[in-house]
Design an enzyme around this catalytic site. Structure first.
Site, PDB file in Angstrom:
ATOM      1  N   HIS A  75       7.058  35.317 -16.755  1.00 55.52           N
ATOM      2  CA  HIS A  75       5.961  34.976 -17.893  1.00 55.52           C
ATOM      3  C   HIS A  75       5.054  36.129 -18.110  1.00 55.52           C
ATOM      4  CE1 HIS A  75       2.548  33.006 -19.808  1.00 55.52           C
ATOM      5  NE2 HIS A  75       1.786  32.360 -18.673  1.00 55.52           N
ATOM      6  N   TYR A 123      -4.962  20.559 -13.929  1.00 60.81           N
ATOM      7  CA  TYR A 123      -4.399  21.644 -14.349  1.00 60.81           C
ATOM      8  C   TYR A 123      -3.486  21.306 -15.615  1.00 60.81           C
ATOM      9  CZ  TYR A 123      -1.060  25.629 -14.006  1.00 60.81           C
ATOM     10  OH  TYR A 123      -0.110  26.751 -14.462  1.00 60.81           O
ATOM     11  N   ASP A 158       4.023  28.857 -14.114  1.00 58.21           N
ATOM     12  CA  ASP A 158       2.908  27.891 -14.433  1.00 58.21           C
ATOM     13  C   ASP A 158       3.319  26.455 -14.153  1.00 58.21           C
ATOM     14  OD1 ASP A 158       1.078  29.894 -15.189  1.00 58.21           O
ATOM     15  OD2 ASP A 158       1.370  29.580 -17.040  1.00 58.21           O
ATOM     16  N   HIS A 206      -9.907  31.947 -17.904  1.00 54.43           N
ATOM     17  CA  HIS A 206     -10.100  31.450 -19.130  1.00 54.43           C
ATOM     18  C   HIS A 206     -10.867  30.336 -19.632  1.00 54.43           C
ATOM     19  CE1 HIS A 206      -6.416  29.437 -19.596  1.00 54.43           C
ATOM     20  NE2 HIS A 206      -5.538  30.732 -19.207  1.00 54.43           N
ATOM     21  N   HIS A 216       3.747  28.155 -20.289  1.00 56.60           N
ATOM     22  CA  HIS A 216       2.699  27.791 -21.113  1.00 56.60           C
ATOM     23  C   HIS A 216       2.602  28.893 -22.304  1.00 56.60           C
ATOM     24  CE1 HIS A 216      -1.578  29.650 -20.626  1.00 56.60           C
ATOM     25  NE2 HIS A 216      -1.782  28.870 -21.514  1.00 56.60           N
ATOM     26  N   HIS A 267       1.380  28.971  -8.932  1.00 55.73           N
ATOM     27  CA  HIS A 267      -0.249  28.661  -8.535  1.00 55.73           C
ATOM     28  C   HIS A 267      -0.174  27.529  -7.790  1.00 55.73           C
ATOM     29  CE1 HIS A 267      -1.965  31.121 -12.033  1.00 55.73           C
ATOM     30  NE2 HIS A 267      -1.189  30.459 -12.862  1.00 55.73           N
ATOM     31  N   GLU A 279       1.976  36.420 -19.068  1.00 53.18           N
ATOM     32  CA  GLU A 279       0.337  36.333 -18.928  1.00 53.18           C
ATOM     33  C   GLU A 279      -0.058  37.068 -17.732  1.00 53.18           C
ATOM     34  OE1 GLU A 279      -1.341  32.459 -19.138  1.00 53.18           O
ATOM     35  OE2 GLU A 279      -3.266  33.355 -19.412  1.00 53.18           O
ATOM     36  N   ASP A 336      -2.141  36.899 -15.509  1.00 52.55           N
ATOM     37  CA  ASP A 336      -2.242  36.566 -14.195  1.00 52.55           C
ATOM     38  C   ASP A 336      -0.816  36.659 -13.193  1.00 52.55           C
ATOM     39  OD1 ASP A 336      -1.479  34.390 -15.938  1.00 52.55           O
ATOM     40  OD2 ASP A 336      -1.877  32.859 -14.613  1.00 52.55           O
TER      41      ASP A 336
HETATM   42 FE1  FEO Z   1       0.099  31.176 -18.136  1.00 51.20          FE
HETATM   43 FE2  FEO Z   1      -0.503  31.230 -14.888  1.00 51.20          FE
HETATM   44  O1  FEO Z   1      -0.437  31.946 -16.548  1.00 51.20           O
END
Ligand code: FEO
Length: 400
Positions: free
Chosen positions: A79, A194, A166, A25, A147, A225, A81, A83
Protein backbone atom coordinates in the site's frame (compact mmCIF):
# COMPACT_ATOMS: atom_id res chain seq x y z
CA UNK A 1 18.54 -1.03 21.03
CA UNK A 2 15.17 -1.67 19.32
CA UNK A 3 14.45 -5.37 18.95
CA UNK A 4 12.32 -7.30 16.52
CA UNK A 5 9.65 -9.71 17.75
CA UNK A 6 9.36 -13.20 16.27
CA UNK A 7 5.66 -13.73 15.54
CA UNK A 8 5.94 -16.95 13.52
CA UNK A 9 9.04 -19.05 12.82
CA UNK A 10 11.38 -16.72 10.89
CA UNK A 11 8.76 -13.99 10.57
CA UNK A 12 9.60 -10.97 12.70
CA UNK A 13 7.64 -7.83 13.55
CA UNK A 14 9.86 -4.86 12.70
CA UNK A 15 7.21 -2.16 13.03
CA UNK A 16 6.75 0.70 15.47
CA UNK A 17 4.25 2.01 17.98
CA UNK A 18 3.10 5.61 17.67
CA UNK A 19 2.01 5.97 21.28
CA UNK A 20 1.09 9.64 21.21
CA UNK A 21 -0.72 10.09 17.91
CA UNK A 22 -4.21 11.44 18.57
CA UNK A 23 -5.28 12.43 15.05
CA UNK A 24 -4.77 10.06 12.17
CA UNK A 25 -5.95 12.18 9.23
CA UNK A 26 -8.82 13.30 11.43
CA UNK A 27 -9.51 9.92 13.06
CA UNK A 28 -9.35 10.59 16.81
CA UNK A 29 -6.92 7.85 17.82
CA UNK A 30 -7.32 7.89 21.59
CA UNK A 31 -5.27 4.68 21.96
CA UNK A 32 -2.45 5.67 19.59
CA UNK A 33 -1.53 3.55 16.57
CA UNK A 34 1.05 1.10 15.32
CA UNK A 35 2.57 0.73 11.87
CA UNK A 36 3.40 -2.93 11.51
CA UNK A 37 6.07 -4.18 9.14
CA UNK A 38 7.56 -7.66 8.89
CA UNK A 39 10.84 -9.32 8.08
CA UNK A 40 10.69 -12.81 6.57
CA UNK A 41 13.99 -14.60 6.93
CA UNK A 42 14.45 -17.05 4.09
CA UNK A 43 17.08 -17.55 1.38
CA UNK A 44 15.99 -14.17 0.00
CA UNK A 45 15.22 -12.08 3.08
CA UNK A 46 12.09 -10.06 2.48
CA UNK A 47 10.55 -7.04 4.16
CA UNK A 48 6.78 -6.60 4.07
CA UNK A 49 5.70 -2.96 4.36
CA UNK A 50 7.25 0.05 6.00
CA UNK A 51 6.40 2.67 8.66
CA UNK A 52 5.86 6.43 8.98
CA UNK A 53 9.02 8.30 8.06
CA UNK A 54 9.64 9.78 11.53
CA UNK A 55 10.11 6.22 12.80
CA UNK A 56 12.48 5.10 10.03
CA UNK A 57 15.51 4.67 12.25
CA UNK A 58 13.57 2.53 14.75
CA UNK A 59 12.25 0.36 11.90
CA UNK A 60 15.70 -0.10 10.39
CA UNK A 61 17.21 -0.86 13.79
CA UNK A 62 14.65 -3.62 14.39
CA UNK A 63 15.51 -5.16 11.00
CA UNK A 64 19.23 -4.88 11.67
CA UNK A 65 18.80 -6.72 14.90
CA UNK A 66 18.07 -9.87 12.82
CA UNK A 67 20.03 -9.48 9.58
CA UNK A 68 22.56 -7.31 7.81
CA UNK A 69 20.73 -4.77 5.70
CA UNK A 70 22.82 -5.68 2.67
CA UNK A 71 21.18 -9.12 2.71
CA UNK A 72 17.64 -7.81 2.13
CA UNK A 73 16.49 -9.06 -1.26
CA UNK A 74 12.92 -7.73 -1.49
CA UNK A 75 10.93 -4.88 0.03
CA UNK A 76 7.22 -5.47 -0.55
CA UNK A 77 4.90 -2.44 -0.62
CA UNK A 78 1.31 -3.59 -0.12
CA UNK A 79 0.00 0.00 0.00
CA UNK A 80 1.37 3.44 -0.90
CA UNK A 81 -0.20 5.51 1.89
CA UNK A 82 2.66 7.16 3.80
CA UNK A 83 1.97 5.36 7.09
CA UNK A 84 3.20 2.22 5.27
CA UNK A 85 5.54 3.61 2.65
CA UNK A 86 7.35 6.71 3.86
CA UNK A 87 10.34 4.82 5.26
CA UNK A 88 10.99 2.81 2.10
CA UNK A 89 13.37 5.51 0.82
CA UNK A 90 15.36 5.44 4.08
CA UNK A 91 15.55 1.64 3.97
CA UNK A 92 16.48 1.61 0.30
CA UNK A 93 19.30 4.06 0.98
CA UNK A 94 20.97 1.52 3.27
CA UNK A 95 19.85 -1.55 1.30
CA UNK A 96 20.28 -0.44 -2.35
CA UNK A 97 20.65 -4.05 -3.52
CA UNK A 98 16.99 -4.70 -2.69
CA UNK A 99 14.20 -4.91 -5.23
CA UNK A 100 10.95 -3.12 -4.40
CA UNK A 101 7.97 -5.36 -5.06
CA UNK A 102 4.54 -3.91 -5.67
CA UNK A 103 1.65 -3.73 -8.14
CA UNK A 104 1.43 -1.27 -11.02
CA UNK A 105 -1.05 1.09 -9.32
CA UNK A 106 1.02 1.25 -6.15
CA UNK A 107 4.14 1.95 -8.25
CA UNK A 108 2.31 4.92 -9.82
CA UNK A 109 1.56 6.33 -6.38
CA UNK A 110 5.06 5.67 -5.04
CA UNK A 111 6.65 7.32 -8.09
CA UNK A 112 4.71 10.50 -7.37
CA UNK A 113 5.44 10.54 -3.67
CA UNK A 114 9.07 9.36 -3.70
CA UNK A 115 10.77 10.42 -6.95
CA UNK A 116 14.14 9.33 -5.55
CA UNK A 117 12.92 5.72 -5.77
CA UNK A 118 12.10 5.83 -9.48
CA UNK A 119 15.61 4.64 -10.32
CA UNK A 120 15.40 1.72 -7.87
CA UNK A 121 15.01 -1.90 -8.95
CA UNK A 122 11.32 -2.78 -9.13
CA UNK A 123 9.34 -5.95 -9.56
CA UNK A 124 5.73 -5.37 -10.58
CA UNK A 125 3.41 -8.14 -9.45
CA UNK A 126 -0.22 -9.11 -9.93
CA UNK A 127 -2.52 -11.88 -8.80
CA UNK A 128 -0.74 -14.37 -11.10
CA UNK A 129 2.75 -13.73 -9.69
CA UNK A 130 4.50 -16.41 -7.64
CA UNK A 131 7.59 -14.99 -5.98
CA UNK A 132 9.98 -17.61 -4.65
CA UNK A 133 12.10 -16.37 -1.75
CA UNK A 134 13.48 -19.78 -0.73
CA UNK A 135 11.32 -22.36 0.94
CA UNK A 136 8.48 -19.85 0.71
CA UNK A 137 6.62 -18.75 -2.39
CA UNK A 138 4.72 -15.51 -1.99
CA UNK A 139 1.61 -14.56 -3.92
CA UNK A 140 -0.41 -11.37 -4.07
CA UNK A 141 -4.12 -10.69 -3.76
CA UNK A 142 -5.45 -7.39 -5.10
CA UNK A 143 -7.60 -5.55 -2.56
CA UNK A 144 -8.28 -2.33 -4.42
CA UNK A 145 -9.80 0.45 -2.30
CA UNK A 146 -9.08 -1.31 0.96
CA UNK A 147 -8.05 1.30 1.52
CA UNK A 148 -6.59 2.91 -1.65
CA UNK A 149 -6.73 1.72 -5.28
CA UNK A 150 -3.21 0.33 -4.84
CA UNK A 151 -3.79 -2.09 -1.96
CA UNK A 152 -2.94 -5.77 -2.03
CA UNK A 153 -2.39 -8.61 0.40
CA UNK A 154 0.76 -10.69 0.39
CA UNK A 155 0.20 -14.38 1.08
CA UNK A 156 2.65 -17.02 2.25
CA UNK A 157 1.26 -20.50 1.76
CA UNK A 158 4.22 -21.99 3.65
CA UNK A 159 3.26 -20.08 6.81
CA UNK A 160 -0.48 -19.99 6.06
CA UNK A 161 -0.12 -16.28 6.71
CA UNK A 162 -1.89 -13.37 5.09
CA UNK A 163 -0.18 -9.98 5.32
CA UNK A 164 -3.32 -7.88 5.12
CA UNK A 165 -2.03 -4.32 5.43
CA UNK A 166 -4.94 -1.97 6.36
CA UNK A 167 -7.61 -4.68 6.36
CA UNK A 168 -8.38 -6.30 9.73
CA UNK A 169 -6.40 -3.55 11.49
CA UNK A 170 -7.23 -1.44 14.50
CA UNK A 171 -5.76 1.81 15.77
CA UNK A 172 -4.02 0.98 19.02
CA UNK A 173 -0.42 1.29 20.13
CA UNK A 174 0.46 -1.87 21.99
CA UNK A 175 3.47 -3.85 23.09
CA UNK A 176 1.57 -7.08 22.39
CA UNK A 177 1.31 -8.27 18.84
CA UNK A 178 -1.40 -10.95 18.91
CA UNK A 179 -5.12 -10.54 19.50
CA UNK A 180 -5.25 -13.18 22.25
CA UNK A 181 -2.93 -11.07 24.38
CA UNK A 182 -5.77 -8.53 24.76
CA UNK A 183 -9.41 -8.66 25.89
CA UNK A 184 -11.22 -9.61 22.68
CA UNK A 185 -14.18 -7.25 23.19
CA UNK A 186 -11.76 -4.34 23.36
CA UNK A 187 -10.18 -5.34 20.06
CA UNK A 188 -13.49 -5.96 18.27
CA UNK A 189 -14.63 -2.50 19.42
CA UNK A 190 -11.48 -1.05 17.83
CA UNK A 191 -12.08 -3.04 14.62
CA UNK A 192 -15.54 -1.47 14.35
CA UNK A 193 -14.17 1.99 15.08
CA UNK A 194 -11.46 1.50 12.45
CA UNK A 195 -13.89 0.20 9.83
CA UNK A 196 -16.34 3.02 10.56
CA UNK A 197 -13.65 5.65 10.09
CA UNK A 198 -11.47 4.13 7.37
CA UNK A 199 -13.30 1.47 5.35
CA UNK A 200 -17.00 2.20 5.85
CA UNK A 201 -17.59 3.31 2.27
CA UNK A 202 -16.50 -0.01 0.84
CA UNK A 203 -18.89 -2.84 1.71
CA UNK A 204 -19.11 -4.02 -1.88
CA UNK A 205 -15.35 -4.23 -2.25
CA UNK A 206 -15.12 -5.88 1.14
CA UNK A 207 -17.27 -8.70 -0.22
CA UNK A 208 -14.72 -9.16 -2.97
CA UNK A 209 -11.87 -9.18 -0.47
CA UNK A 210 -13.59 -11.80 1.64
CA UNK A 211 -14.25 -13.89 -1.42
CA UNK A 212 -10.54 -13.64 -2.36
CA UNK A 213 -9.61 -14.59 1.20
CA UNK A 214 -11.72 -17.71 0.81
CA UNK A 215 -9.50 -18.83 -2.05
CA UNK A 216 -6.47 -19.27 0.20
CA UNK A 217 -6.00 -21.18 3.43
CA UNK A 218 -4.66 -19.10 6.28
CA UNK A 219 -4.20 -19.54 10.00
CA UNK A 220 -2.74 -16.11 10.62
CA UNK A 221 -3.56 -12.58 9.52
CA UNK A 222 -0.65 -10.21 10.04
CA UNK A 223 -2.01 -6.69 9.98
CA UNK A 224 -0.35 -3.35 9.35
CA UNK A 225 -2.14 -1.72 12.31
CA UNK A 226 -2.72 -2.99 15.84
CA UNK A 227 -2.76 -6.65 16.76
CA UNK A 228 -2.66 -9.62 14.41
CA UNK A 229 -5.14 -12.48 14.28
CA UNK A 230 -4.86 -16.18 15.04
CA UNK A 231 -6.83 -18.99 16.64
CA UNK A 232 -10.50 -18.62 17.51
CA UNK A 233 -10.36 -14.83 17.13
CA UNK A 234 -9.94 -15.27 13.36
CA UNK A 235 -13.57 -16.34 13.09
CA UNK A 236 -14.67 -13.33 15.11
CA UNK A 237 -12.95 -10.77 12.91
CA UNK A 238 -14.07 -12.51 9.72
CA UNK A 239 -17.64 -12.51 11.05
CA UNK A 240 -17.39 -8.78 11.76
CA UNK A 241 -16.13 -8.18 8.21
CA UNK A 242 -18.90 -10.37 6.84
CA UNK A 243 -21.46 -8.37 8.82
CA UNK A 244 -19.96 -5.15 7.49
CA UNK A 245 -19.88 -6.47 3.91
CA UNK A 246 -23.48 -7.63 4.04
CA UNK A 247 -24.75 -4.32 5.48
CA UNK A 248 -26.31 -6.07 8.41
CA UNK A 249 -27.07 -3.46 11.06
CA UNK A 250 -27.82 -3.37 14.76
CA UNK A 251 -31.37 -2.57 15.81
CA UNK A 252 -30.04 0.80 16.84
CA UNK A 253 -30.89 4.42 16.11
CA UNK A 254 -28.06 6.93 16.41
CA UNK A 255 -29.23 10.45 17.18
CA UNK A 256 -26.58 13.05 16.39
CA UNK A 257 -27.20 16.63 17.38
CA UNK A 258 -25.82 19.91 18.59
CA UNK A 259 -27.68 22.37 20.74
CA UNK A 260 -27.50 26.08 21.64
CA UNK A 261 -29.95 26.66 24.48
CA UNK A 262 -31.01 23.05 25.10
CA UNK A 263 -34.13 22.86 22.92
CA UNK A 264 -32.64 20.63 20.24
CA UNK A 265 -31.17 18.45 22.98
CA UNK A 266 -34.60 18.19 24.61
CA UNK A 267 -35.96 16.99 21.27
CA UNK A 268 -33.12 14.45 20.92
CA UNK A 269 -33.94 13.01 24.34
CA UNK A 270 -37.61 12.61 23.44
CA UNK A 271 -36.79 10.88 20.16
CA UNK A 272 -34.45 8.57 22.10
CA UNK A 273 -37.27 7.82 24.51
CA UNK A 274 -39.46 6.74 21.59
CA UNK A 275 -36.68 4.53 20.19
CA UNK A 276 -36.33 2.80 23.54
CA UNK A 277 -40.08 2.36 23.88
CA UNK A 278 -40.01 0.58 20.51
CA UNK A 279 -37.49 -1.89 21.95
CA UNK A 280 -34.55 -0.66 19.88
CA UNK A 281 -31.30 0.81 21.13
CA UNK A 282 -30.86 4.58 21.14
CA UNK A 283 -27.40 6.12 20.95
CA UNK A 284 -27.23 9.86 21.59
CA UNK A 285 -24.24 11.72 20.21
CA UNK A 286 -23.92 15.36 21.24
CA UNK A 287 -21.42 16.63 18.70
CA UNK A 288 -20.51 19.56 20.87
CA UNK A 289 -18.71 17.17 23.20
CA UNK A 290 -18.21 14.05 21.05
CA UNK A 291 -15.70 13.46 18.24
CA UNK A 292 -16.68 12.67 14.67
CA UNK A 293 -14.77 9.41 15.16
CA UNK A 294 -17.23 8.27 17.83
CA UNK A 295 -20.22 9.54 15.84
CA UNK A 296 -19.00 7.48 12.87
CA UNK A 297 -18.59 4.40 15.07
CA UNK A 298 -22.25 4.63 16.12
CA UNK A 299 -23.66 5.48 12.70
CA UNK A 300 -21.67 2.65 11.10
CA UNK A 301 -23.79 -0.20 12.45
CA UNK A 302 -27.04 1.71 13.08
CA UNK A 303 -30.06 0.78 11.00
CA UNK A 304 -31.49 4.32 11.24
CA UNK A 305 -30.48 7.76 12.42
CA UNK A 306 -31.80 11.16 13.41
CA UNK A 307 -29.90 14.42 13.04
CA UNK A 308 -30.72 17.59 14.91
CA UNK A 309 -29.42 21.12 14.61
CA UNK A 310 -30.57 24.54 15.68
CA UNK A 311 -30.06 27.41 13.25
CA UNK A 312 -26.97 29.50 13.70
CA UNK A 313 -26.42 32.60 11.57
CA UNK A 314 -28.93 31.26 9.06
CA UNK A 315 -27.04 27.98 8.74
CA UNK A 316 -26.84 24.64 10.50
CA UNK A 317 -24.36 24.30 13.37
CA UNK A 318 -20.76 23.81 12.14
CA UNK A 319 -20.51 20.49 14.01
CA UNK A 320 -23.47 19.13 12.03
CA UNK A 321 -22.05 20.40 8.76
CA UNK A 322 -18.76 18.63 9.58
CA UNK A 323 -20.63 15.42 10.45
CA UNK A 324 -22.47 15.40 7.14
CA UNK A 325 -19.23 16.00 5.22
CA UNK A 326 -17.53 13.14 7.11
CA UNK A 327 -20.51 10.80 6.81
CA UNK A 328 -20.82 11.49 3.10
CA UNK A 329 -17.20 10.53 2.40
CA UNK A 330 -17.54 7.35 4.43
CA UNK A 331 -21.08 6.64 3.16
CA UNK A 332 -22.24 6.13 6.71
CA UNK A 333 -25.81 7.23 5.94
CA UNK A 334 -26.16 5.68 2.52
CA UNK A 335 -29.57 4.03 2.01
CA UNK A 336 -30.39 4.58 5.67
CA UNK A 337 -33.68 5.92 6.91
CA UNK A 338 -33.59 8.97 9.15
CA UNK A 339 -35.33 12.01 10.59
CA UNK A 340 -34.31 15.61 10.96
CA UNK A 341 -35.15 17.88 13.82
CA UNK A 342 -34.09 21.24 15.13
CA UNK A 343 -35.00 24.29 17.15
CA UNK A 344 -35.23 27.25 14.80
CA UNK A 345 -36.29 30.84 14.74
CA UNK A 346 -36.78 32.91 11.62
CA UNK A 347 -34.20 30.95 9.59
CA UNK A 348 -35.66 27.50 10.14
CA UNK A 349 -36.90 26.64 6.69
CA UNK A 350 -33.73 27.39 4.68
CA UNK A 351 -31.58 25.58 7.24
CA UNK A 352 -33.81 22.51 7.14
CA UNK A 353 -33.88 22.57 3.36
CA UNK A 354 -30.12 22.69 3.38
CA UNK A 355 -29.95 19.74 5.80
CA UNK A 356 -32.27 17.74 3.56
CA UNK A 357 -30.11 18.56 0.50
CA UNK A 358 -26.98 17.45 2.34
CA UNK A 359 -28.59 14.22 3.47
CA UNK A 360 -29.72 13.46 -0.07
CA UNK A 361 -26.08 13.87 -1.15
CA UNK A 362 -25.21 11.35 1.57
CA UNK A 363 -27.62 8.90 -0.05
CA UNK A 364 -29.90 8.88 3.00
CA UNK A 365 -33.67 8.54 2.99
CA UNK A 366 -35.15 11.44 4.95
CA UNK A 367 -38.39 10.27 6.51
CA UNK A 368 -39.55 13.30 8.42
CA UNK A 369 -38.62 16.78 9.57
CA UNK A 370 -39.56 18.17 12.97
CA UNK A 371 -38.88 21.78 13.87
CA UNK A 372 -39.99 24.19 16.59
CA UNK A 373 -38.72 27.36 18.20
CA UNK A 374 -38.59 25.38 21.45
CA UNK A 375 -39.22 21.69 21.92
CA UNK A 376 -40.41 21.72 25.51
CA UNK A 377 -43.43 23.91 25.00
CA UNK A 378 -46.26 21.45 25.03
CA UNK A 379 -47.13 17.87 25.70
CA UNK A 380 -48.41 17.65 22.16
CA UNK A 381 -44.95 18.48 20.76
CA UNK A 382 -43.37 16.01 23.14
CA UNK A 383 -45.74 13.30 21.96
CA UNK A 384 -44.88 14.03 18.33
CA UNK A 385 -41.17 13.59 19.06
CA UNK A 386 -41.63 10.37 21.05
CA UNK A 387 -43.77 9.06 18.19
CA UNK A 388 -40.96 9.91 15.76
CA UNK A 389 -38.55 7.92 17.90
CA UNK A 390 -41.01 5.01 18.03
CA UNK A 391 -41.22 5.01 14.25
CA UNK A 392 -37.43 5.01 13.88
CA UNK A 393 -37.05 2.31 16.53
CA UNK A 394 -39.62 0.06 14.88
CA UNK A 395 -37.95 0.53 11.54
CA UNK A 396 -34.54 -0.29 13.06
CA UNK A 397 -35.95 -3.55 14.45
CA UNK A 398 -37.23 -4.54 11.01
CA UNK A 399 -34.03 -3.51 9.18
CA UNK A 400 -31.73 -5.42 11.56
FE1 FEO B 1 -4.40 3.31 4.16
FE2 FEO B 1 -2.77 2.45 7.10
O1 FEO B 1 -3.03 3.28 5.45
Amino acid sequence: MFKSIEMLPDIFWVGVNDWSIRSFHGYHTTRGASYNAYLIIDEQPTIVDSVKHQFASEYIERIQQQIELTKIKYIIANHAEPDHSSSISALYEVAPQATIVTNSKCKEHLDIMYPSLIAAKWLIVDNQTQLSIGKRTLSFIPTQMVHWPCNMFTYSQFDKALFSNDAFGQHIATSERWVDQHPIDDIIYLVKEYNANILAHLPVLMRKVLSNCNKVKFDFILTAHGVSWRGAALDLVLAEYQRFASLSYESKVTICYDTMYGSTEAAALLIAEGVQQAGARAELVNLNVTSLTTAALHLYDSACFAIGSPSMNSAMMPTISALLCYARGLRLLRNKYGSLFGAFGWAGTPVMNNLVEELVKCGAVVSDVKTQWKFDISNQTKSILVAEGLKLGQFALVKK
